[in-house]
Design a protein around this motif. Structure first.
Motif, short mmCIF file in Angstrom:
data_model
loop_
_atom_site.label_atom_id
_atom_site.label_comp_id
_atom_site.label_asym_id
_atom_site.label_seq_id
_atom_site.Cartn_x
_atom_site.Cartn_y
_atom_site.Cartn_z
N PHE A 93 -33.41 26.63 -47.24
CA PHE A 93 -32.20 27.20 -46.64
C PHE A 93 -31.36 27.94 -47.68
O PHE A 93 -30.83 29.00 -47.45
N LEU A 94 -31.24 27.30 -48.87
CA LEU A 94 -30.37 27.85 -49.91
C LEU A 94 -30.95 29.13 -50.53
O LEU A 94 -30.20 30.07 -50.84
N GLY A 95 -32.28 29.18 -50.69
CA GLY A 95 -32.91 30.34 -51.32
C GLY A 95 -32.63 31.63 -50.56
O GLY A 95 -32.11 32.61 -51.14
N PRO A 96 -32.96 31.67 -49.25
CA PRO A 96 -32.66 32.88 -48.48
C PRO A 96 -31.17 33.22 -48.49
O PRO A 96 -30.79 34.38 -48.54
N ARG A 97 -30.32 32.18 -48.49
CA ARG A 97 -28.87 32.40 -48.52
C ARG A 97 -28.48 33.12 -49.84
O ARG A 97 -27.71 34.07 -49.82
N ALA A 98 -29.03 32.63 -50.94
CA ALA A 98 -28.73 33.24 -52.25
C ALA A 98 -29.20 34.69 -52.28
O ALA A 98 -28.51 35.57 -52.80
N ARG A 99 -30.38 34.93 -51.72
CA ARG A 99 -30.91 36.31 -51.70
C ARG A 99 -30.04 37.24 -50.89
O ARG A 99 -29.87 38.41 -51.22
N ARG A 100 -29.48 36.70 -49.77
CA ARG A 100 -28.63 37.56 -48.93
C ARG A 100 -27.27 37.81 -49.58
O ARG A 100 -26.76 38.92 -49.55
N LEU A 101 -26.71 36.75 -50.20
CA LEU A 101 -25.39 36.90 -50.82
C LEU A 101 -25.44 37.81 -52.04
O LEU A 101 -24.54 38.62 -52.26
N ALA A 102 -26.47 37.63 -52.86
CA ALA A 102 -26.58 38.43 -54.08
C ALA A 102 -28.01 38.95 -54.21
O ALA A 102 -28.83 38.36 -54.93
N PRO A 103 -28.34 40.04 -53.51
CA PRO A 103 -29.74 40.52 -53.49
C PRO A 103 -30.30 40.87 -54.86
O PRO A 103 -31.51 40.85 -55.05
N THR A 104 -29.44 41.18 -55.82
CA THR A 104 -29.95 41.53 -57.16
C THR A 104 -29.63 40.45 -58.19
O THR A 104 -29.47 40.73 -59.36
N GLY A 105 -29.58 39.21 -57.71
CA GLY A 105 -29.23 38.09 -58.60
C GLY A 105 -30.40 37.64 -59.46
O GLY A 105 -31.53 38.10 -59.30
N HIS A 106 -30.08 36.72 -60.40
CA HIS A 106 -31.11 36.20 -61.29
C HIS A 106 -31.04 34.69 -61.44
O HIS A 106 -32.06 34.02 -61.45
#
Lengths: 488, 50
Positions: A93-106
């Motif tokens: 659940f958290l992974g897709p959320r992180a990708r949506r919030l910050a698509p260019t995150g690391h």
């Protein structure tokens, strides 16, 4: 016992083989720091599934679950399996959320800096680096101790250097060269080695000990309490270990890198789902070695119950295959941790004001990887007991996990509130943790109190601090977090 | 707990690990096969021959 020279040669061949594969399969693929630490949107389903399984599975599965089995029996073993799968379900659940919030995150530290500011960022940075470095040192210590156990050499300083150095340098070679891509590629091969070998060890030991019926009779005669599903210490241990593992894995940067390396949200979710399904039987199966060892009286040193059982019951060629399993487990985790730690420092340098060109940033990442590996090799060479440090790291992670995750869903939680909730959780959990270290202490109850109170306190304070009117626009994260070299 | 349940538990754990191995193996082989076919198509494509 195995001839130390033969074992050393075997180690060299195996770790050299993995290093060669890692280097050859990633040749020419790493052009800059972004490639080195993210490999964005490159992993398909098969790679994602394998790398998530490999990242969870370290050499610890051959030590801790078996030890839990010796002390607390079946409920602890099942709890360990479930506890190891929970973080992967949370991440689905958290992974897709992180990708949506910050698509260019690391990284998790980068998200915490952008979301909360310096106060919570400092907590997250400390917790992540502390946990991952202890994990790294523990894995290398495990190979040094395993080598000495199999070769019959006393586990003291000079004898521990060589195995730790060999494994450390080989992992460093392909991780420093190919970055995350090399880690992911080798994870895939290592999982295809780990799964069958774990099954072979399990079947081999059961057959050698006379089959499941004979084993059942031995356990019910010598340690009947270990098979009681309603044993309270076992249940306490299961709850404590689930909190500890879930909290700690939230700060394992290796997962956050893989969120972004997955080709799509669907791949990420399915990869994590399959890995969660895979992890439960693997850990529970490893834990059963402890119960079986206690049943047949091979658990004098509970932490090495797995190896005592293997050495006592299996032929030498099978023991050597098990050694390959240990090496694959260690390298699969160590490469992920090394690259994860390097990515934290590499991502944070430009964000904290350091100005480096893309090429120099890649060079910096490689130097950091080298330094971390050398530090871990030095610590492993002394064979320290890292278990207590590991538990300390788990405790601080358990206290900081909820505020970090909640902040990615709630717009009302501020940075200072999140940091205070985390630190308060750590402070409340510490006294019970200290009491659990006393000789003869009721370890299961005290650890449950320590980890449970740390977690509950941080949850309660996080919710209280989220009652304020001030709001943080989560949409800003996508603007604040940019690819390396595109800093605002 | 009876000997039968204990045995069933051990078998279930083992079967799950083997099932995961077979799953990972199948998706790996399928993926490698697709890559190989894609590479073959690319090598034989008219634009490449030109």
């Amino acid at each position: 016992m195995i001839d130390p020279l033969v074992l050393l040669l075997l180690t060299l061949v195996i770790v050299g083989g993995f290093a060669l594969v890692g280097i050859l399969l990633t040749r020419g693929q790493v052009r800059d720091a972004e490639d080195y630490i993210t490999a964005r949107n490159t992993m398909g389903l098969h790679v994602a599934t394998a790398t998530f399984i490999a990242t969870v599975m370290g050499a610890w599965i051959l030590f801790s679950p078996a030890e839990a089995g010796v002390f607390f029996g079946l409920p602890a073993v099942i709890g360990y399996g479930i506890g190891s799968a929970i973080p992967l379900i949370v991440y689905a659940f958290l992974g897709p959320r992180a990708r949506r919030l910050a698509p260019t995150g690391h990284s998790v530290t980068e998200l915490s800096l952008a979301r909360f500011g310096l106060s919570m960022y400092s907590v997250v940075l400390f917790v992540s680096v502390f946990y991952m470095f202890i994990f790294l040192a523990a894995e290398l210590t495990a190979i040094a101790l395993t080598f000495n156990l199999l070769a019959g050499i006393p586990p003291v300083f000079p004898a521990l250097v060589l195995p730790a150095l060999l494994v450390g340098l080989a992992t460093l070679a392909y991780t420093a060269y190919g970055g995350l891509r090399a880690s992911v590629v080798t994870d895939h091969i290592q999982v295809l080695v780990i799964l069958p070998l774990l099954a072979v060890a399990f079947v081999g030991v059961i057959v050698a000990l006379g089959g499941p019926i004979v084993l059942f009779q031995e356990i019910t005669t010598n340690a009947p309490e270990l098979l009681q599903l309603t044993s309270l210490p076992g249940i306490y241990f299961a709850i404590f270990v689930a909190i500890a593992i879930t909290g700690a894995n939230i700060f394992n940067q290796a997962y956050w890198q893989r969120f972004y390396a997955s080709r799509s949200e669907r791949v990420l979710k399915r990869g994590l789902g399959v890995a969660a399904f895979a992890v439960f039987p693997m850990v529970a199966l490893a834990g059963m070695f402890g119960i079986m060892a206690a049943g047949v009286g091979a658990s004098e040193v509970p932490s090495v119950a797995f190896f005592s059982l293997v050495l006592a019951s299996l032929p030498i060629w099978l023991v050597l295959l098990i050694y390959l399993l240990v090496l694959a487990l260690i390298m699969s985790t160590m490469d992920s941790l090394l690259n994860g730690l390097a990515s934290i420092f590499t991502t944070d340098v430009p964000r904290l004001g350091g100005r480096l060109s893309s090429r120099n940033l890649l060079r910096f990442a490689r130097v950091i990887t080298l330094l971390l590996a050398l530090a871990a090799i030095v610590i492993a060479s002394f064979g320290f007991s890292v278990l207590t440090l590991f538990l300390v790291a788990d405790l601080v992670c358990a206290a900081a996990a909820f505020p970090m995750v909640y902040g990615l869903y709630s717009e009302r939680l501020g940075g200072v509130g999140a940091a205070v909730a985390s630190i308060a959780g750590m402070v409340v959990g510490t006294p019970f943790f200290a009491l659990a270290q006393a000789p003869g202490a009721d370890v299961a109850s005290l650890y449950l109190l320590s980890f449970g109170l740390a977690f509950v306190t941080s949850v309660a304070l996080t919710l209280v601090f989220s009652l304020g009117r001030k709001r943080y626009d989560l949409g800003i994260l996508a603007i604040e977090v940019q690819e390396l070299g595109v800093q605002r | 707990m009876s000997a039968l349940i204990f045995t069933a538990f051990l078998v279930a754990l083992l079967a799950s690990v083997v099932a995961v191995f077979i799953y990972v193996l199948i998706i790996t082989v399928r993926s490698l096969w697709r890559h190989k076919r894609a590479a073959g198509r690319f090598r034989g494509s008219p634009s490449r021959r030109r």
